[in-house]
Design an enzyme around this catalytic site. Structure first.
Site, mmCIF file in Angstrom:
data_model
loop_
_atom_site.group_PDB
_atom_site.id
_atom_site.type_symbol
_atom_site.label_atom_id
_atom_site.label_comp_id
_atom_site.label_asym_id
_atom_site.label_seq_id
_atom_site.Cartn_x
_atom_site.Cartn_y
_atom_site.Cartn_z
ATOM 1 N N CYS A 51 46.310 46.578 58.095
ATOM 2 C CA CYS A 51 47.327 46.172 58.549
ATOM 3 C C CYS A 51 46.604 44.689 59.164
ATOM 4 O O CYS A 51 45.495 44.370 59.626
ATOM 5 C CB CYS A 51 47.556 46.794 59.750
ATOM 6 N N ARG A 82 45.935 40.996 54.711
ATOM 7 C CA ARG A 82 45.858 42.231 54.995
ATOM 8 C C ARG A 82 46.447 43.410 55.212
ATOM 9 O O ARG A 82 46.318 44.281 54.776
ATOM 10 C CB ARG A 82 45.733 41.974 56.444
ATOM 11 N N TRP A 111 50.061 47.834 56.264
ATOM 12 C CA TRP A 111 50.165 47.586 54.837
ATOM 13 C C TRP A 111 50.363 49.549 54.723
ATOM 14 O O TRP A 111 49.307 49.961 55.382
ATOM 15 C CB TRP A 111 48.870 47.400 54.048
ATOM 16 N N ASN A 126 45.863 49.293 63.678
ATOM 17 C CA ASN A 126 44.947 49.074 62.284
ATOM 18 C C ASN A 126 44.189 50.534 61.772
ATOM 19 O O ASN A 126 43.330 50.455 62.870
ATOM 20 C CB ASN A 126 44.751 47.565 62.198
ATOM 21 N N GLY A 127 44.315 50.995 60.840
ATOM 22 C CA GLY A 127 43.488 52.373 60.317
ATOM 23 C C GLY A 127 44.352 53.473 60.218
ATOM 24 O O GLY A 127 45.445 53.363 59.989
ATOM 25 N N GLU A 159 34.751 41.915 34.995
ATOM 26 C CA GLU A 159 34.813 40.543 36.411
ATOM 27 C C GLU A 159 36.653 40.053 36.254
ATOM 28 O O GLU A 159 37.496 39.863 36.760
ATOM 29 C CB GLU A 159 34.565 40.236 37.096
ATOM 30 N N LYS A 206 40.204 40.633 37.048
ATOM 31 C CA LYS A 206 41.381 39.609 37.834
ATOM 32 C C LYS A 206 42.590 39.116 37.005
ATOM 33 O O LYS A 206 43.398 39.318 37.789
ATOM 34 C CB LYS A 206 40.830 37.785 37.756
ATOM 35 N N GLU A 216 44.325 42.375 38.020
ATOM 36 C CA GLU A 216 45.205 41.960 39.345
ATOM 37 C C GLU A 216 46.762 41.195 40.313
ATOM 38 O O GLU A 216 46.828 41.768 40.906
ATOM 39 C CB GLU A 216 44.877 42.599 40.637
ATOM 40 N N HIS A 225 33.201 51.369 19.175
ATOM 41 C CA HIS A 225 33.471 53.133 19.667
ATOM 42 C C HIS A 225 34.158 53.278 20.211
ATOM 43 O O HIS A 225 34.357 54.037 20.931
ATOM 44 C CB HIS A 225 32.000 53.428 20.644
HETATM 45 C C1 AGP Z 1 38.946 41.624 44.236
HETATM 46 O O1 AGP Z 1 39.943 41.025 43.489
HETATM 47 C C2 AGP Z 1 39.586 42.917 44.775
HETATM 48 N N1 AGP Z 1 40.350 42.162 45.746
HETATM 49 C C3 AGP Z 1 38.861 44.313 45.799
HETATM 50 O O2 AGP Z 1 38.392 45.201 45.037
HETATM 51 C C4 AGP Z 1 38.042 43.973 46.012
HETATM 52 O O3 AGP Z 1 37.073 42.736 45.923
HETATM 53 C C5 AGP Z 1 37.444 44.847 46.792
HETATM 54 O O4 AGP Z 1 38.441 46.121 47.560
HETATM 55 C C6 AGP Z 1 36.638 45.282 47.761
HETATM 56 O O5 AGP Z 1 36.647 44.622 48.779
HETATM 57 P P1 AGP Z 1 35.015 43.749 50.041
HETATM 58 O O6 AGP Z 1 34.489 42.727 48.967
HETATM 59 O O7 AGP Z 1 35.869 43.108 50.763
HETATM 60 O O8 AGP Z 1 34.370 44.902 50.244
#
Ligand code: AGP
Length: 611
Positions: free
Chosen positions: A2, A28, A76, A102-103, A484, A488, A491, A507
């Site tokens: 958050c 955040r 969040w 936040n936490g 990767e 992308k 997400e 496979h």
């Molecule tokens: C990547 O596009 C994502 N937003 C997510 O996987 C991110 O890489 C992951 O949460 C790790 O975050 P960090 O690098 O801040 O530790």
């Protein structure tokens, strides 16, 4: 994950200050937002489900009080659905005390039962609300800082919190354990925040707090201390991020801006770190004398998400250049599997935010077992950076888009520098080292050339915006890039996508291939080229459509692929930094064509600071 923000000072436009601050924290978390203002009589509170702009609209519809003290929050959800009741700030029954948090409070259920037995009435389902009732409970016999200390003494979990009390409107108190907290020091005014982004328009003088520290801010100054009230001296750092770095800089989305920043951010990641004549790198931040680095005989790279993909590339780099065994671990697995470590093992924690809970826990596990924890982090002063024994900042600047792009290429650049340093301490020749350095120096210009293909990639994206699946294939050091690229795509466009080593297709995944399954293949002119070409032919034989990432001048590939995106040639070990760029752009343009919220994809947050 958050965002918390607070202000105390002489200005009466605290509501505007808080709203602008929240906007810079929105990445955040953004499922609800709220603020509390002291209006010289009471705490005036407004909160709403939705984004900051929804809260702003709510405020525009009424007379907002002038105020010189206030706190705000963008959420969040972790405990309790995203709704108005669960939005922060949370208040005690009398409406005198307000808290933003936040936490996660792990023992909130037990505390809630205790407090309800004592007659406290709860309004929300959140864990945070137990905190404000605890403060109220202790406030009767203590001043606000002491009441907060006693309340925090009963909590198990993580927090970055800010508290205000209409009974003492000239003080703002904040504390942290496990979640980030920063104090901004202005001209007779103070700001408290989860990170520096909201502070930069007001001040560049900041204090980063460590766990179990708190700050009591009054109109004439502040006192930093531990949670048990022992004064602690905290250095004032200067933030060197320009505010326009925060803004979108003319791009429609932060993500596109950050993709196009990569020539500069890759250059920044290596700036001042290359010893050309010696064919090696200089990484003072490792806080290691070169002898202790030379004694390392095992490397573990641990991270989450995109950073874990960077770690996979790092494995190829370090094993190839330094000939040291490398293991790559998901931080969320590493922290619980009782790993076998000792002082000759170095554990690199790779994290853009420096606050990812699983990666932070992996750091602490590594430290507890005597390994050497080193951070590869973007956010200066973040928890992982400060708890590591040393490390290398990637200098990618603020990455606002939730989907990580420039951080990935900067992380891989830093991993190449680390591999080079360790390699040159061992068997890597100066000539080979110089080749790597030459390749690194060419990268910014070559990334620029790939970015120039943005329109070509956008045209290809338009043909695939309505597919239901993608398959990404790569071999060797570009297998992690296939992963990767798939991450992308899924997400930000919400299309299911999977990455595989190209040879693995036979496979199982090949059963998926038909005209509805587009396949993105990284097919650079490297040692695996011929084999990848046959993989492409296998796909085409089953009517699959192929988007090939190829090397400029390759005339063969266009006979086999539906689309070809050409990259300049580059040292094979550095090719992931180039190969990922078209995949970032492909995902971006598909997501835009699908009308997705590219910078703030559904269900995601930029920094996952809870398990
Ligand atoms: C990547 O596009 C994502 N937003 C997510 O996987 C991110 O890489 C992951 O949460 C790790 O975050 P960090 O690098 O801040 O530790």
């Amino acid at each position: 994950m958050c965002g918390i923000f607070g202000y105390i000072g002489p200005r009466f436009d605290t509501a505007e200050i808080l709203i602008e601050g929240l906007k810079r924290l929105e990445y955040r978390g953004y499922d609800s937002a709220g603020l509390a203002l002291y209006d010289d009589e009471r705490l005036w509170v407004r909160k709403t489900t939705g984004k900051i702009r929804d809260l702003e609209k709510k405020l525009e519809a009424e007379a907002v009080p002038r105020s010189r003290l206030g706190i705000a929050h963008t959420r969040w959800a972790t405990h309790g659905a995203p709704n108005d009741q669960n939005a922060h700030p949370h208040l005690d029954e009398s409406g005198s005390i307000a808290v933003v948090h936040n936490g996660i409070i792990e023992n909130h259920a037990a505390l809630r039962a205790l407090l309800e037995k004592e007659g406290h009435e709860f309004e929300s389902e959140t864990d945070t609300e137990v905190l404000v009732h605890l403060i109220e409970k202790f406030r009767r016999a203590n001043d606000l800082p002491a009441a907060l200390r006693k309340a925090l003494g009963m909590l198990h979990g993580t927090y970055g919190i800010i508290v205000i009390d209409r009974g003492d409107p000239d003080v703002l108190v904040a504390a942290r354990h496990g979640s980030p907290l920063v104090l901004g020091i202005g001209e007779n005014e103070y700001f408290v925040s989860s990170d520096v982004a909201p502070l930069v328009p007001h001040t560049r003088n900041v204090i980063y707090f460590d766990d179990n520290e708190m700050v009591v801010v009054r109109r004439d100054g502040y006192r930093t201390m531990t949670l048990d009230a022992r004064p602690v001296n905290k250095a004032i750092a200067e933030v060197d991020w320009e505010i326009e770095e925060i803004e979108k800089g003319g791009f429609p989305h932060f993500m596109l801006k950050e993709i196009h920043e990569q020539p500069e951010t890759i250059a920044n990641a290596m700036r001042g770190r290359m010893l050309i004549a010696e064919g090696t790198s200089r990484l003072q931040g490792l806080n290691l004398n070169l002898d202790s680095l030379r004694k390392i005989d095992r490397v573990i790279l641990t991270a989450c998400g995109t950073s874990w993909h960077a770690a996979l590339v790092g494995e190829y780099l370090i094993e190839d250049l330094a000939r040291i065994p490398v293991e790559v671990e998901y931080a969320s697995e590493f922290r619980y599997r009782n790993p076998i470590l000792d002082e000759s093992t170095v554990v690199f924690l790779i994290s853009q935010s420096g606050e990812t809970a699983d990666t932070l826990a992996a750091l602490r596990e590594a430290k507890a077992k005597g390994a050497l924890p080193l951070g590869i982090v973007n956010v200066v002063g973040s928890t992982i950076a400060r708890e590591s024994a040393g490390g290398v900042y990637i200098h990618a600047g603020p990455e606002i888009g939730v989907a990580s792009t420039k951080a990935f290429t900067a992380q891989v650049t830093v991993l190449a520098l680390i591999a080079l340093l360790m390699g040159r301490q061992r068997d890597l020749s100066v000539a080979e080292g110089k080749k790597i350095l030459r390749g690194l120096l060419e990268l910014p210009g070559k990334v620029k050339r790939v970015l120039a293909k943005n329109d070509v990639i956008e045209t290809i994206a338009a043909q695939y915006a309505s597919v239901g699946n993608f398959l990404y294939l790569g071999r060797g050091i570009n297998f992690p890039v296939a992963l990767e690229g798939a991450l992308k795509m899924k997400e930000i466009s919400y299309i299911h996508a999977e990455g595989y080593p190209a040879a693995e297709m036979k496979h199982g995944p090949i059963a998926l291939i038909d005209e509805d399954m587009p396949v993105v293949v990284i097919a650079l002119r490297d040692s695996a080229y011929e084999k990848v070409l046959s993989n492409i032919q296998e796909v085409r034989a089953r009517h699959g459509r192929v988007i090939a990432i190829a090397t400029e001048g390759d005339t063969e590939i266009s006979n086999h692929a539906d689309h070809v995106i050409e990259l300049p040639s580059i040292h094979p070990l550095l090719s992931p930094i180039l190969a990922v760029v078209p995949l970032q752009l492909l995902a971006y343009h598909v997501a835009v064509k699908r009308g997705c919220d590219v910078d703030q994809p559904r269900n995601l947050a930029k920094s996952v600071t809870v398990e």
